[in-house]
Design a protein around this motif. Structure first.
Motif, PDB file in Angstrom:
ATOM      1  N   THR A 163       0.860  -1.185   0.000  1.00  0.00           N
ATOM      2  CA  THR A 163       0.000   0.000   0.000  1.00  0.00           C
ATOM      3  C   THR A 163       0.891   1.228   0.000  1.00  0.00           C
ATOM      4  OG1 THR A 163      -1.785   1.166   1.152  1.00  0.00           O
ATOM      5  CG2 THR A 163      -0.202   0.041   2.531  1.00  0.00           C
ATOM      6  N   THR A 164       0.425   2.294  -0.635  1.00  0.00           N
ATOM      7  CA  THR A 164       1.245   3.493  -0.770  1.00  0.00           C
ATOM      8  C   THR A 164       0.381   4.743  -0.656  1.00  0.00           C
ATOM      9  OG1 THR A 164       2.851   4.641  -2.189  1.00  0.00           O
ATOM     10  CG2 THR A 164       1.041   3.526  -3.289  1.00  0.00           C
ATOM     11  N   SER A 165       0.992   5.810  -0.165  1.00  0.00           N
ATOM     12  CA  SER A 165       0.358   7.125  -0.114  1.00  0.00           C
ATOM     13  C   SER A 165       1.296   8.128  -0.764  1.00  0.00           C
ATOM     14  CB  SER A 165       0.081   7.558   1.323  1.00  0.00           C
ATOM     15  OG  SER A 165      -0.760   6.642   1.979  1.00  0.00           O
ATOM     16  N   ILE A 166       0.738   9.014  -1.575  1.00  0.00           N
ATOM     17  CA  ILE A 166       1.508  10.111  -2.178  1.00  0.00           C
ATOM     18  C   ILE A 166       0.824  11.399  -1.758  1.00  0.00           C
ATOM     19  CG2 ILE A 166       2.341  11.173  -4.297  1.00  0.00           C
ATOM     20  CD1 ILE A 166       1.334   7.548  -4.405  1.00  0.00           C
ATOM     21  N   LEU A 167       1.506  12.202  -0.946  1.00  0.00           N
ATOM     22  CA  LEU A 167       0.897  13.372  -0.336  1.00  0.00           C
ATOM     23  C   LEU A 167       1.688  14.625  -0.693  1.00  0.00           C
ATOM     24  CD1 LEU A 167       0.279  11.902   3.237  1.00  0.00           C
ATOM     25  CD2 LEU A 167      -1.410  12.154   1.417  1.00  0.00           C
ATOM     26  N   PHE A 168       0.981  15.660  -1.158  1.00  0.00           N
ATOM     27  CA  PHE A 168       1.551  16.981  -1.424  1.00  0.00           C
ATOM     28  C   PHE A 168       1.150  17.920  -0.294  1.00  0.00           C
ATOM     29  CE2 PHE A 168       1.749  15.080  -5.533  1.00  0.00           C
ATOM     30  CZ  PHE A 168       2.715  15.770  -6.266  1.00  0.00           C
ATOM     31  N   VAL A 176       5.533  13.669  -0.537  1.00  0.00           N
ATOM     32  CA  VAL A 176       6.020  12.484   0.166  1.00  0.00           C
ATOM     33  C   VAL A 176       5.462  11.248  -0.520  1.00  0.00           C
ATOM     34  CG1 VAL A 176       5.706  11.139   2.280  1.00  0.00           C
ATOM     35  CG2 VAL A 176       6.396  13.518   2.425  1.00  0.00           C
ATOM     36  N   ILE A 177       6.334  10.263  -0.728  1.00  0.00           N
ATOM     37  CA  ILE A 177       5.891   8.939  -1.160  1.00  0.00           C
ATOM     38  C   ILE A 177       6.126   7.981   0.001  1.00  0.00           C
ATOM     39  CG2 ILE A 177       6.217   7.030  -2.767  1.00  0.00           C
ATOM     40  CD1 ILE A 177       7.153   9.001  -4.854  1.00  0.00           C
ATOM     41  N   SER A 178       5.037   7.444   0.535  1.00  0.00           N
ATOM     42  CA  SER A 178       5.096   6.478   1.632  1.00  0.00           C
ATOM     43  C   SER A 178       4.802   5.096   1.054  1.00  0.00           C
ATOM     44  CB  SER A 178       4.070   6.853   2.708  1.00  0.00           C
ATOM     45  OG  SER A 178       3.880   5.793   3.621  1.00  0.00           O
ATOM     46  N   THR A 179       5.698   4.138   1.273  1.00  0.00           N
ATOM     47  CA  THR A 179       5.507   2.775   0.749  1.00  0.00           C
ATOM     48  C   THR A 179       5.555   1.787   1.901  1.00  0.00           C
ATOM     49  OG1 THR A 179       7.875   2.401   0.345  1.00  0.00           O
ATOM     50  CG2 THR A 179       6.585   3.400  -1.437  1.00  0.00           C
ATOM     51  N   HIS A 180       4.541   0.937   1.960  1.00  0.00           N
ATOM     52  CA  HIS A 180       4.464  -0.104   2.993  1.00  0.00           C
ATOM     53  C   HIS A 180       4.338  -1.442   2.280  1.00  0.00           C
ATOM     54  CE1 HIS A 180       2.663  -1.475   7.084  1.00  0.00           C
ATOM     55  NE2 HIS A 180       3.232  -2.487   6.462  1.00  0.00           N
ATOM     56  N   ASN A 214       0.426  -0.131  12.168  1.00  0.00           N
ATOM     57  CA  ASN A 214       0.497   0.239  10.757  1.00  0.00           C
ATOM     58  C   ASN A 214       0.008   1.669  10.600  1.00  0.00           C
ATOM     59  OD1 ASN A 214       1.467  -2.220   9.676  1.00  0.00           O
ATOM     60  ND2 ASN A 214      -0.594  -3.101   9.744  1.00  0.00           N
ATOM     61  N   TYR A 215       0.711   2.445   9.783  1.00  0.00           N
ATOM     62  CA  TYR A 215       0.406   3.869   9.653  1.00  0.00           C
ATOM     63  C   TYR A 215      -0.242   4.178   8.303  1.00  0.00           C
ATOM     64  CZ  TYR A 215       3.031   4.982  13.868  1.00  0.00           C
ATOM     65  OH  TYR A 215       3.453   5.074  15.166  1.00  0.00           O
ATOM     66  N   ALA A 216      -1.404   4.810   8.361  1.00  0.00           N
ATOM     67  CA  ALA A 216      -2.089   5.294   7.162  1.00  0.00           C
ATOM     68  C   ALA A 216      -2.080   6.814   7.213  1.00  0.00           C
ATOM     69  CB  ALA A 216      -3.527   4.764   7.113  1.00  0.00           C
ATOM     70  N   PHE A 217      -1.115   7.416   6.523  1.00  0.00           N
ATOM     71  CA  PHE A 217      -0.966   8.864   6.573  1.00  0.00           C
ATOM     72  C   PHE A 217      -1.995   9.538   5.680  1.00  0.00           C
ATOM     73  CE2 PHE A 217       3.498   7.465   7.500  1.00  0.00           C
ATOM     74  CZ  PHE A 217       3.482   7.846   8.835  1.00  0.00           C
ATOM     75  N   GLU A 218      -2.531  10.671   6.168  1.00  0.00           N
ATOM     76  CA  GLU A 218      -3.614  11.359   5.471  1.00  0.00           C
ATOM     77  C   GLU A 218      -3.246  12.767   5.014  1.00  0.00           C
ATOM     78  OE1 GLU A 218      -6.896  11.257   8.163  1.00  0.00           O
ATOM     79  OE2 GLU A 218      -7.169   9.085   7.991  1.00  0.00           O
ATOM     80  N   ASN A 219      -2.471  13.490   5.822  1.00  0.00           N
ATOM     81  CA  ASN A 219      -2.136  14.882   5.505  1.00  0.00           C
ATOM     82  C   ASN A 219      -0.689  15.162   5.883  1.00  0.00           C
ATOM     83  OD1 ASN A 219      -4.803  15.950   4.624  1.00  0.00           O
ATOM     84  ND2 ASN A 219      -5.402  15.373   6.697  1.00  0.00           N
ATOM     85  N   VAL A 220      -0.110  16.174   5.223  1.00  0.00           N
ATOM     86  CA  VAL A 220       1.302  16.467   5.428  1.00  0.00           C
ATOM     87  C   VAL A 220       1.548  17.972   5.333  1.00  0.00           C
ATOM     88  CG1 VAL A 220       1.945  16.292   2.974  1.00  0.00           C
ATOM     89  CG2 VAL A 220       3.654  15.784   4.743  1.00  0.00           C
TER      90      VAL A 220
END
Length: 517
Positions: A163-168, A176-180, A214-220
């Motif tokens: 799973t991945t998150s891409i946050l501006f 940020v690109i977060s990869t799990h 486990n971390y699910a990032f939402e905002n940055v």
């Protein structure tokens, strides 16, 4: 170009008497152009640096509609279409697009079957003469999974391997690109920071932190020098036993630099924060969002945390319950008063560090529908309902909270539904696009916009002044705006006090500009 100027005389909702307040707004219609791509979605819109605009649309063709490429439109400052470029690329998952120093950058995620890995690519080209080249940002070996960047507002699946998150950040200074990635008993969570000139600032191995959660990032948000990342999201407990009244996650603020990481949890007995958003001010960091008194998605008010940006220690915190005015706005005299399914939309900070926090009641339903061929297919419907707006003073105390009642549901392009907002001189303005001719007034106190049946759309402007007093006006009539506006995907220009909207139906398109004078 057709130009209309209005001085909008607003009507005070309480008592419905004429108000002395006047809000000057002007709007310009660009020329209507033919468009050969009937089915498309607006992906990104930005300024070109010379007074013009760049728009990117994904288009779909075929008996069974499939993505075929991206149409890039270039308009000048007079809203005239200067050029178009058809970028024929398919099979990639579009993440986001942005302009930087005259370069258009399109960020994609691709699964390479030959290598068995996910690849993050940027396709970049100068806008004066489109000639794309590709830049690979990073890659990660993994089996292919469904919806690796699927965004679920109320849960996140970590069991399918990747799973991945891409946050501006809000200003798109970086991302940020977060990869799990999980394979067997081995787990790896990496954090990568890039600026929007595509320079990699650093990467950080976050794997030690995911032993228990486990971390699910939402905002940055980022520090001014782009050397520190402040991420907010849900930390899901992996091995803990839970009581019936406990949530399986907690909200955490995580600070990451190339030298290490720190975290701060937001946990108070009987209080459950949700949708927290980090805001870095001149010398402090605040997180604002909702909170509930129980573990479901039914909210009771606004949470505020003032955090030391260096140590992440919480200096002060406030839980502001929704006011009686807010409850009356939303429910009138109804007995069922559950506030739920609120999704963060945007935040504005004034020079005095007052905070305007906006959200929307959003949820998805599904059902079976019979096609013309007699087949039963499952259809998802996307509901964009009430607008919630809150003003906090610099200390985090709630000045007011208001609810704007609206009901919208769509099966297709959500850009036409929902709303956009703009803050100027302490007043927040909301743009909605609806087939309704007039809002409905209930009990002489509640203003409700209901979705109409016409294909044409009126544009209403709703305002909340510095005291939370609500006004409204229909600013563009559907007889003038024959094409519906993609009201939830505008381009904001706060320096020039204007907003740009894309309008399209079928094979016709145009730009619409709204100026705050």
């Amino acid at each position: 170009m057709i130009k209309k100027h209005f001085v909008l005389l607003f009507i005070l909702l309480s008592g419905w008497a004429l108000s002395a307040q006047k809000m000057p707004v002007s709007y310009d219609f660009g020329e209507k152009y033919n468009d050969r791509y009937r089915y498309s979605n607006l992906m990104t819109i930005d300024e070109d640096g010379s007074g013009g605009y760049i728009l990117v649309r994904a288009y779909y063709q075929g008996l069974i509609l499939k993505p075929k490429g991206y149409l890039i439109e270039h308009y000048n400052s007079n809203l005239e279409l200067v050029s178009e470029f058809n970028y024929k690329v398919k099979g990639l998952d579009f993440i986001d697009g942005f302009l930087k120093n005259g370069q258009l950058n399109l960020l994609f995620l691709n699964y390479n079957y030959d290598r068995g890995e996910y690849e993050y690519w940027v396709h970049t080209s100068p806008i004066i003469a489109f000639n794309f080249r590709t830049v690979k940002l990073l890659s990660l070996s993994s089996e292919e999974v469904n919806n690796p960047v699927d965004k679920n507002y109320f849960n996140r699946n970590f069991s399918n391997g990747f799973t991945t998150s891409i946050l501006f950040d809000e200003d798109k200074r970086g991302f940020v690109i977060s990869t799990h990635h999980k394979k067997g008993k081995s787990e790896k969570h990496m954090i990568h920071l890039f600026d929007t000139a595509l320079n990699k600032k650093f990467e950080f191995d976050f794997s030690d932190e995911i032993e228990e959660k486990n971390y699910a990032f939402e905002n940055v948000t980022f520090s001014p020098d782009l050397q520190s990342i402040y991420l907010v999201g849900k930390a899901y407990f992996k091995k803990r036993r839970f009581q019936v009244d406990e949530r399986k996650f907690q909200y955490e603020l995580v600070k990451i630099s190339q030298f290490g990481s720190q975290s701060q949890s937001f946990v108070d007995p009987g209080k459950y924060p949700e949708a927290l958003y980090p805001i870095l001010l001149s010398d402090r960091l605040v997180c604002v969002g909702f909170y509930a008194d129980r573990k479901d998605n039914r909210y009771n008010g606004i949470a505020y945390f003032d955090v030391n940006p260096s140590t992440l220690d919480i200096k002060s915190q406030k839980y502001n319950p929704f006011s009686q005015q807010f409850m009356d706005d939303k429910f009138g005299r109804e007995d069922d008063k559950d506030i739920k399914n609120l999704v963060f939309k945007n935040v504005e900070v004034t020079p005095k560090e007052e905070i305007f926090f906006n959200a929307e009641e959003y949820f998805v339903t599904s059902g079976l529908e019979v096609t013309g061929a007699g087949q039963r297919v499952r259809i998802e419907r996307y509901h964009h309902n009430d607008i919630v707006s809150v003003k906090l003073d610099p200390s985090g105390a709630m000045v007011w909270a208001r609810n704007i009642n609206k009901t919208e549901v769509t099966q297709g392009d959500g850009a036409y539904a929902s709303y956009s907002s703009y803050c100027k001189d302490g007043t927040t303005y909301f743009f909605i696009c609806t087939a309704a001719e007039n809002p409905q007034l209930i009990n002489n106190e509640r203003l409700i916009f209901k979705q109409g049946l016409s294909r044409n759309r009126n544009v209403f402007l709703i305002s909340l002044d510095t005291n939370g007093v609500m006004d409204y006006e229909k600013i563009i009539d559907q007889e003038e705006a024959r094409l519906p506006l993609m009201v939830s995907k505008p381009l904001k220009d706060e320096k020039e006090n204007k907003m740009l909207f894309y309008a399209k139906r079928g094979n016709k398109k145009q730009l619409v500009k709204v100026d705050f004078n």
